[in-house]
Design a protein around this motif. Structure first.
Motif: not given
Length: 469
Positions: A200-224
């Protein structure tokens, strides 16, 4: 001569016979008049105009429906032949006893009506599960329902098992078994001592999400390092949040909360990696809820992000707010990182070649002013605006909308407005998070106790944002 004699005899017999009948008829009429027949006076009374009936006595429910406030119970005795507790459902549950002994959503297989959802006693909506009688007004305090706008009526106390009662009887009044039998605490015989879990003390949750941030973009060129590609992430989340009072242990008017959220994202990979993105958020700390006045709390958030990089970050999250004697809460929230982290990365470029690099990152410090509107059955919605430590703007809203006594809809959106313009790679620096899901509360809106319902949601990609260094 003979004929004359016969005629005289016949006439005499007829006259004598009629006299007898007359006497009998007179006696019968006299008997009816003296026994069953109404007298003249009685006849007059019977035909008098009907008197006006006494005013009809209305029931307490009818009087309450017409706005009449009942200051005290009437002194007249109840006319019912037997008064039973509300824990009985009638003939269908005669073999089951009180609802605390029946257990489950439905007692004895009988579906309760009038908006009842029994679970450790009743969570009653007084015939209607949701009402809106007005801001800060308790619609029916005698029904043990969740008060409107989050205000509880006078006389409620924190029960030692997390549930509330009137007059301090707690759960022991449910049937002699103590709080464990009344509140549905289950025992698992793992090791000694036995592990007891109060769901009875608990809240259980579940759902869907969408998100984006600087970490969503990866460096694909090691020199740049500025050559980055990527897109947003979409996936699922699930978890729990628990709150409990510290007053029985330390005598403090504070509560403790602990929750976990897990996410599964990018199930089909991304442009630069085929790996799926898995996250784990853990939130724990202290808080203080009040009926009126100053509220505050401080929690520690931990995030593990497993994708084309590995991240382990922590931050402090706090709230200082003022709760009016009604539905409105005004306050300030902050998120402050407790250090940075670095990781090696493994991605592939457009030609399919593997690129190995390194990445440094840190939590984004956020500062928000917010307004919170309390809703019925422990619901609320928030709107906030603020800034970050990189001079970015941030806006958003969250909402918890009760659907049933034990079920609520949870949704929210957060958007970080980057300080960089559109011509300076701003699309790679912006962050946003949108989530929608369901929250299930086994103990209902008051399952964790009056003041022990968690003040903070478990961290997600809206409250725990990460930026490159």
């Amino acid at each position: 001569m003979l004929t004359a004699i016969i005629a005289v005899a016949f006439a005499f017999w007829v006259a004598n016979d009629f006299g007898f009948l007359s006497q009998v008829s007179g006696a019968e009429n006299q008997l009816r008049t003296s026994t069953a027949g109404p007298s003249m006076e009685q006849t007059r009374v019977m035909w008098q105009p009907k008197r006006s009936a006494a005013p009809k006595r209305r029931s307490l429910v009818s009087q309450a429906a017409r706005g009449n406030v009942i200051d005290e119970m009437p002194s007249e005795p109840l006319v019912d032949d037997q008064v039973r507790q509300v824990g009985f459902y009638g003939a269908g549950c005669t073999n089951c006893g009180p609802v605390c002994d029946c257990g489950g959503e439905v007692s004895c297989g009988v579906e309760p009506g009038c908006g009842f959802e029994p679970g450790c006693g009743f969570e009653v909506g007084c015939g209607a599960e949701y009402g809106d009688p007005g801001c800060g007004v308790e619609a029916c305090p005698s029904c043990h329902g969740e008060p409107v706008c989050g205000m509880e009526s006078i006389g409620y106390h924190d029960a030692s098992c997390g549930l509330e009662s009137i007059g301090g009887d707690y759960c022991d009044s449910c049937g002699g078994g103590g709080c464990d039998s009344c509140c549905g605490v289950q025992t698992y015989p793992l090791f000694l001592p036995l592990l007891r879990v109060n769901w009875h003390r608990f809240d259980f949750f579940a759902g869907v999400q969408g998100f984006k941030g600087p970490m969503s973009f990866a460096n694909t060129d090691g020199s740049n390092g500025n050559s980055r590609v990527g897109s947003g992430s979409f996936g699922f989340y699930e978890g729990f949040n628990e709150g409990r009072s510290l007053k029985p242990l330390f005598g403090w008017d504070m509560s403790l909360q602990l929750g976990v959220r897990a996410t599964q994202n990018n199930l089909s990979g991304a442009e630069f990696t085929s790996d799926r993105r898995h996250q784990v958020f853990v939130t724990g700390g202290f808080f203080r809820r009040v009926d009126y006045g100053l509220q505050y709390g401080l929690v520690v958030d931990y995030m593990n992000d497993d994708w084309y990089y590995q991240a382990d970050l922590t931050q402090l999250r706090g709230e200082l707010s003022w709760k009016e004697n009604g539905c409105h809460v005004y306050g300030f929230q902050f998120m402050a990182g407790l250090g940075d982290d670095s990781s090696s990365t493994l991605v592939r470029n457009a030609s399919g070649a593997t690129v190995i690099s390194s990445l440094d990152f840190e939590p984004t410090d956020q500062y928000r002013f917010f307004y919170r509107r309390l809703l019925n059955n422990a619901g609320s919605w928030d709107a906030f605006a603020g800034w970050t430590n990189h001079d970015d703007g941030i806006i958003g809203t969250t909402m918890t909308l009760p659907l049933r006594q034990k079920l609520a809809l949870s949704t929210g959106a957060t958007y970080l407005i980057p300080n960089e313009g559109t011509n300076s790679g701003g699309h790679q620096e912006e962050s946003w998070n949108i989530a929608i899901g369901l929250v299930y509360r086994p103990g209902g809106p008051r399952g964790a106790g009056r003041y022990s319902r968690p003040l903070f949601d478990v961290a997600d990609n809206g409250t725990f944002m990460v930026d490159r260094k």
